[in-house]
Scaffold this active site. Structure first.
Site: not given
Ligand code: GAR
Length: 312
Positions: A131-132, A203, A206, A220, A222, A263
């Site tokens: 979604s991001n 996840l 890197i 990134n 978080h 992180d």
């Molecule tokens: C997001 O909430 C992002 O912050 C998190 O994964 C989700 C992905 O959502 N990232 C982490 O937890 C990294 N440590 P999306 O696939 O809907 O964008």
């Protein structure tokens, strides 16, 4: 064999089988049409062989390609097949070469004041629903300089691959072994002229090789207020479950540079949301996604402006 083809195409397993179906339907229909046309034109065993060969070549060159696009469109794969056909037409000199790809040829040259209107290609690394990634793609859709040129993903089933396909963005499906032990896919990133990387729900840690190749050029997101609730194993719902279990009154998002520790890179942006007493991890996840969708795309652009002031 199938896996390497899937990786070459950079598509999810579901999309791979849909593409396979398109090829199968196209092949069968072309064979059927060719037989029908041969009979209709009155060609038989006595017909001069060259006419029959020419008919088959004609059907392969034109009929097959049209049917491929038609079945592709019917099964929701227009973007994939059009990209393939466009390349073919460009090779045959029927279509002009892409202005974008011509432009991208010069964008790694030394930057001069004229560099202002060059293309700045970025890659989004994502392994989830995406979604991001989708919000960033939408936000940058008509940007005159910044282009999402590649989606990098390590899960063949990830939703982000469908988002990339719908937007016509190339994808790169990566394997753990090569990502950590090899060259971290640097050559593929270079081939797409990637200058900056955005991790949006990616996840894996890197690898150093990638961090060295992109110093202060990987960011990134978080889903918590770092340094709290970060580090190895802290991702997605696990973060929200820990935050709710700890009875926190607020949570939020952190956008940060990526360094060699999970992180721990320099923070760029943080914002918070209130946690109500009856909020569940799912409810919190929704609030966090809302914050991410609102602030991540614009933060990406502001970091890019700071990193490449001569271009944007
Ligand atoms: C997001 O909430 C992002 O912050 C998190 O994964 C989700 C992905 O959502 N990232 C982490 O937890 C990294 N440590 P999306 O696939 O809907 O964008």
């Amino acid at each position: 064999m199938f896996t390497s083809l899937q990786q070459k195409w950079g598509v999810s397993t579901r999309q791979f089988w849909v593409l396979f179906l398109v090829f199968a339907l196209t092949g069968t229909t072309t064979a059927y049409f060719t037989r029908y046309l041969t009979a209709w034109l009155g060609m038989d065993a006595q017909t001069f062989w060259l006419w029959k060969v020419l008919l088959r070549i004609g059907m392969l060159v034109f009929g097959y390609q049209f049917l491929l696009l038609g079945y592709g469109a019917l099964l929701g794969q227009w973007a994939f097949f059009w990209k393939y056909e466009r390349k073919l037409l460009q090779k045959l000199g029927i279509l002009q070469k892409d202005v974008k790809s011509e432009k991208s040829k010069v964008k790694t040259e030394p930057q001069t004041p004229n560099a202002k209107r060059q293309t700045l290609s970025i890659a989004i690394f994502a392994s989830g629903a995406g979604s991001n990634a989708e919000k960033i793609i939408q936000y940058l859709k008509d940007h005159p300089v910044i282009r999402v040129a590649l989606i990098v993903c390590n899960k063949p089933e990830a939703g982000v691959l469908h988002i990339a396909a719908a937007a016509g963005i190339p994808t790169l499906l990566i394997e753990k072994e090569r990502f950590f032990r090899g060259d971290s896919y640097l050559s593929e990133l270079a081939a797409h002229e990637i200058r900056f990387i955005v991790l949006a729900g990616f996840l894996w840690k890197i690898p150093d090789a990638l961090i060295k190749a992109y110093p202060d050029r990987i960011i990134n997101i978080h889903p918590a207020l770092l340094p709290k609730y970060g580090g190895k194993g802290m991702y997605g719902m696990r973060v929200h479950e820990s935050v709710i279990a700890a009875k926190e009154k607020e949570s939020g998002i952190t956008i940060h540079y990526v360094n060699e520790h999970f992180d721990e890179g320099k923070p760029i942006f943080q914002t918070t949301c209130i946690i109500e007493p009856d909020d569940t991890p799912e409810k919190l996840a929704q609030k966090i996604h809302q914050l991410e969708h609102t602030y991540f795309p614009e933060t990406v652009v502001s970091v890019l402006k700071k990193t490449f002031p001569e271009m944007i």
